[in-house]
Design an enzyme around this catalytic site. Structure first.
Site, PDB file in Angstrom:
ATOM      1  N   CYS A  85       0.843  -1.196   0.000  1.00 51.85           N
ATOM      2  CA  CYS A  85       0.000   0.000   0.000  1.00 51.85           C
ATOM      3  C   CYS A  85       0.879   1.246   0.000  1.00 51.85           C
ATOM      4  CB  CYS A  85      -0.900   0.054   1.232  1.00 51.85           C
ATOM      5  SG  CYS A  85      -2.092  -1.287   1.366  1.00 51.85           S
ATOM      6  N   ASP A  86       0.372   2.300  -0.623  1.00 50.01           N
ATOM      7  CA  ASP A  86       1.067   3.578  -0.556  1.00 50.01           C
ATOM      8  C   ASP A  86       0.049   4.694  -0.763  1.00 50.01           C
ATOM      9  OD1 ASP A  86       4.044   4.628  -0.512  1.00 50.01           O
ATOM     10  OD2 ASP A  86       2.890   5.941  -1.832  1.00 50.01           O
ATOM     11  N   SER A  87       0.271   5.800  -0.069  1.00 44.60           N
ATOM     12  CA  SER A  87      -0.664   6.923  -0.142  1.00 44.60           C
ATOM     13  C   SER A  87       0.013   8.180  -0.670  1.00 44.60           C
ATOM     14  CB  SER A  87      -1.256   7.209   1.245  1.00 44.60           C
ATOM     15  OG  SER A  87      -1.974   6.090   1.736  1.00 44.60           O
TER      16      SER A  87
END
Length: 221
Positions: A85-87
């Site tokens: 995941c990455d934001s």
């Protein structure tokens, strides 16, 4: 006797305490394996500037790095599900990742005060278990998706901004703010998937698992 079905193992390719807490609170059993991906190098190599695409690219890079590291490990002979995941926060058309320095964090938060932006969280799920569905040439099945939410901030005083930056909390999070800690005091409203703002959408994870032929209830602890 017939062999018992082995429950899937989920590995979270992220060092984020917020993401692992979110999974734990949702009753989803998992392990953590940090990818150590050089995010700046990955983005530079691909030349992507769109915030949503950047979030998905980095999520994929993290998942692929951890999945590759699992190859050959005797303890993982049955494979595992690897989630990256990455934001990335989009504000005034500019992609904002982690600010890292107090000066940059203060500058960003001051600009965001009383306004809004969109937080994109990319998810990439790789199934390294043998014999599971349609597979890529490397033997893994993979799928990805983006979850997003528009975040509206209250108008903050200079003293509040200085105090928040001084805690160190906004320095290592996308967009220089959190919704699940001190930063929650400055968020007026969220339109969209609130879990995406934390950094991992459980609803999106359910969708990705379904694409790979798995039920999220099989991961419940």
């Amino acid at each position: 006797m017939p062999e018992l079905t082995r429950p899937p193992e989920l590995i979270l390719a992220s060092a984020s305490p917020a993401r692992t807490k979110l999974l734990t609170d949702a009753g989803i059993a998992h392990q953590v394996r940090v990818s150590d991906v050089d995010e700046a190098a990955v983005v530079a190599r691909h030349g992507i500037t769109d915030p949503a695409e950047t979030a998905l690219l980095l999520a994929r890079a993290k998942a692929e790095a951890v999945a590759a590291a699992l190859v050959g490990e005797p303890a993982r002979e049955h494979g595992a599900l690897v989630l990256g995941c990455d934001s990335v926060f989009s504000f005034d058309g500019v992609a904002h990742g982690k600010p890292y320095t107090p000066e940059r964090a203060a500058e960003r938060i001051t600009a965001m005060s009383g306004r809004s932006g969109v937080l994109y969280t990319g998810h990439w799920l790789i199934d390294t278990r043998p014999g599971r569905g349609r597979r890529a040439p490397d033997g893994a099945a993979a799928t990805g998706a983006i979850a997003s939410a528009e975040v509206h901030f209250v108008t903050m005083t200079a003293a509040e901004i200085a105090a928040y930056v001084a805690t160190g909390e906004p320095l290592a999070v996308a967009g220089s703010f959190t919704i699940d800690a001190r930063g929650a005091a400055f968020i007026r409203r969220v339109d969209g998937d609130a879990h995406a703002v934390v950094g991992l959408s459980v609803t999106t994870l359910r969708t990705l698992l379904s694409r790979l032929g798995e039920d999220i209830t099989a991961l419940w602890a």
